[in-house]
Design a protein around this motif. Structure first.
Motif, mmCIF file in Angstrom:
data_model
loop_
_atom_site.group_PDB
_atom_site.id
_atom_site.type_symbol
_atom_site.label_atom_id
_atom_site.label_comp_id
_atom_site.label_asym_id
_atom_site.label_seq_id
_atom_site.Cartn_x
_atom_site.Cartn_y
_atom_site.Cartn_z
ATOM 1 N N GLY A 7 -88.454 -52.732 120.745
ATOM 2 C CA GLY A 7 -87.891 -51.377 120.971
ATOM 3 C C GLY A 7 -86.484 -50.809 120.250
ATOM 4 O O GLY A 7 -86.129 -49.838 120.648
ATOM 5 N N PHE A 8 -85.962 -51.682 119.718
ATOM 6 C CA PHE A 8 -84.778 -51.457 118.854
ATOM 7 C C PHE A 8 -85.076 -51.702 117.331
ATOM 8 O O PHE A 8 -85.766 -52.329 117.006
ATOM 9 N N LYS A 9 -84.142 -50.814 116.732
ATOM 10 C CA LYS A 9 -84.132 -51.134 115.157
ATOM 11 C C LYS A 9 -82.848 -51.769 114.905
ATOM 12 O O LYS A 9 -81.780 -51.233 115.381
ATOM 13 N N ILE A 10 -82.977 -52.808 114.127
ATOM 14 C CA ILE A 10 -81.880 -53.726 113.873
ATOM 15 C C ILE A 10 -81.394 -53.384 112.393
ATOM 16 O O ILE A 10 -82.463 -53.591 111.484
ATOM 17 N N ASP A 11 -80.341 -53.265 111.858
ATOM 18 C CA ASP A 11 -80.087 -52.921 110.516
ATOM 19 C C ASP A 11 -79.020 -53.801 109.996
ATOM 20 O O ASP A 11 -77.950 -53.631 110.680
ATOM 21 N N VAL A 12 -79.195 -54.718 109.207
ATOM 22 C CA VAL A 12 -78.047 -55.637 108.780
ATOM 23 C C VAL A 12 -78.212 -55.517 107.255
ATOM 24 O O VAL A 12 -79.228 -55.771 106.540
ATOM 25 N N ARG A 13 -76.954 -55.412 106.607
ATOM 26 C CA ARG A 13 -76.984 -55.393 105.268
ATOM 27 C C ARG A 13 -75.560 -55.785 104.659
ATOM 28 O O ARG A 13 -74.560 -55.747 105.633
ATOM 29 N N ARG A 14 -75.603 -56.467 103.300
ATOM 30 C CA ARG A 14 -74.199 -56.879 102.803
ATOM 31 C C ARG A 14 -74.029 -55.785 101.707
ATOM 32 O O ARG A 14 -74.796 -55.384 100.857
ATOM 33 N N GLU A 15 -72.759 -55.200 101.828
ATOM 34 C CA GLU A 15 -72.489 -54.213 100.855
ATOM 35 C C GLU A 15 -71.012 -54.383 100.337
ATOM 36 O O GLU A 15 -70.180 -54.884 101.404
ATOM 37 N N LYS A 16 -70.445 -53.729 99.230
ATOM 38 C CA LYS A 16 -69.155 -54.019 98.906
ATOM 39 C C LYS A 16 -68.390 -53.013 99.659
ATOM 40 O O LYS A 16 -68.584 -51.570 100.049
ATOM 41 N N CYS A 17 -67.106 -53.302 100.149
ATOM 42 C CA CYS A 17 -66.164 -52.296 100.824
ATOM 43 C C CYS A 17 -65.632 -51.547 99.987
ATOM 44 O O CYS A 17 -65.565 -51.976 98.458
ATOM 45 N N GLY A 19 -62.573 -51.930 99.188
ATOM 46 C CA GLY A 19 -61.627 -52.612 98.758
ATOM 47 C C GLY A 19 -62.175 -53.650 97.546
ATOM 48 O O GLY A 19 -61.476 -54.375 96.837
ATOM 49 N N GLY A 20 -63.460 -53.586 97.557
ATOM 50 C CA GLY A 20 -64.284 -54.220 96.397
ATOM 51 C C GLY A 20 -65.047 -55.487 96.854
ATOM 52 O O GLY A 20 -65.834 -56.170 96.184
ATOM 53 N N TRP A 21 -64.621 -55.955 97.862
ATOM 54 C CA TRP A 21 -65.307 -57.406 98.388
ATOM 55 C C TRP A 21 -66.514 -57.063 99.316
ATOM 56 O O TRP A 21 -66.716 -55.866 99.441
ATOM 57 N N SER A 22 -67.260 -58.172 99.573
ATOM 58 C CA SER A 22 -68.596 -58.003 100.264
ATOM 59 C C SER A 22 -68.201 -58.202 101.531
ATOM 60 O O SER A 22 -67.684 -59.209 102.169
ATOM 61 N N LEU A 23 -68.894 -57.366 102.341
ATOM 62 C CA LEU A 23 -68.783 -57.377 103.860
ATOM 63 C C LEU A 23 -70.350 -57.305 104.659
ATOM 64 O O LEU A 23 -70.994 -56.776 103.814
ATOM 65 N N SER A 40 -71.061 -52.601 113.743
ATOM 66 C CA SER A 40 -69.652 -53.284 113.116
ATOM 67 C C SER A 40 -69.787 -53.803 111.774
ATOM 68 O O SER A 40 -70.990 -53.745 111.282
ATOM 69 N N PHE A 41 -68.901 -54.595 111.473
ATOM 70 C CA PHE A 41 -68.820 -55.200 110.151
ATOM 71 C C PHE A 41 -67.988 -56.413 110.389
ATOM 72 O O PHE A 41 -67.223 -56.644 111.356
ATOM 73 N N GLU A 42 -68.377 -57.440 109.415
ATOM 74 C CA GLU A 42 -67.499 -58.581 109.397
ATOM 75 C C GLU A 42 -67.325 -59.098 107.834
ATOM 76 O O GLU A 42 -68.291 -59.050 107.085
ATOM 77 N N ASP A 43 -66.245 -60.066 107.799
ATOM 78 C CA ASP A 43 -66.013 -60.662 106.340
ATOM 79 C C ASP A 43 -66.406 -61.981 106.326
ATOM 80 O O ASP A 43 -65.614 -62.523 107.170
ATOM 81 N N SER A 44 -67.715 -62.425 106.335
ATOM 82 C CA SER A 44 -68.249 -63.614 106.587
ATOM 83 C C SER A 44 -69.134 -63.949 105.452
ATOM 84 O O SER A 44 -69.699 -63.296 104.765
ATOM 85 N N ALA A 45 -69.392 -65.521 105.369
ATOM 86 C CA ALA A 45 -70.312 -65.999 104.650
ATOM 87 C C ALA A 45 -71.648 -65.938 105.091
ATOM 88 O O ALA A 45 -72.567 -66.605 104.493
#
Length: 71
Positions: A7-17, A19-23, A40-45
């Protein structure tokens, strides 16, 4: 990647912020009324698939303990 889960929609994506790096960005919405459970967002591998799995665990926790998510 978008996934419907219990019953929930989960949306996860990797995009450039700006500043130019990927979040890694993620949001969880209840499909019935659009309630935004988490976002939220995070800077992680971490991979998108790993984050989707974590988001499913958040949904499961919310369904078992909704009082923990009240403001």
């Amino acid at each position: 990647m978008q996934v419907d889960y219990k019953g929930f929609k989960i949306d996860v994506r990797r995009e450039k912020c700006l500043g130019g790096w990927s979040l890694l960005y993620y949001d969880i919405f209840r499909i019935s009324d659009g309630y935004h459970l988490v976002g939220s967002f995070e800077d992680s591998a971490e991979t998108v698939r790993e984050k989707v799995k974590q988001c499913k665990e958040i949904v499961d926790d919310y369904l078992n303990n909704p009082q923990d998510y009240e403001d």
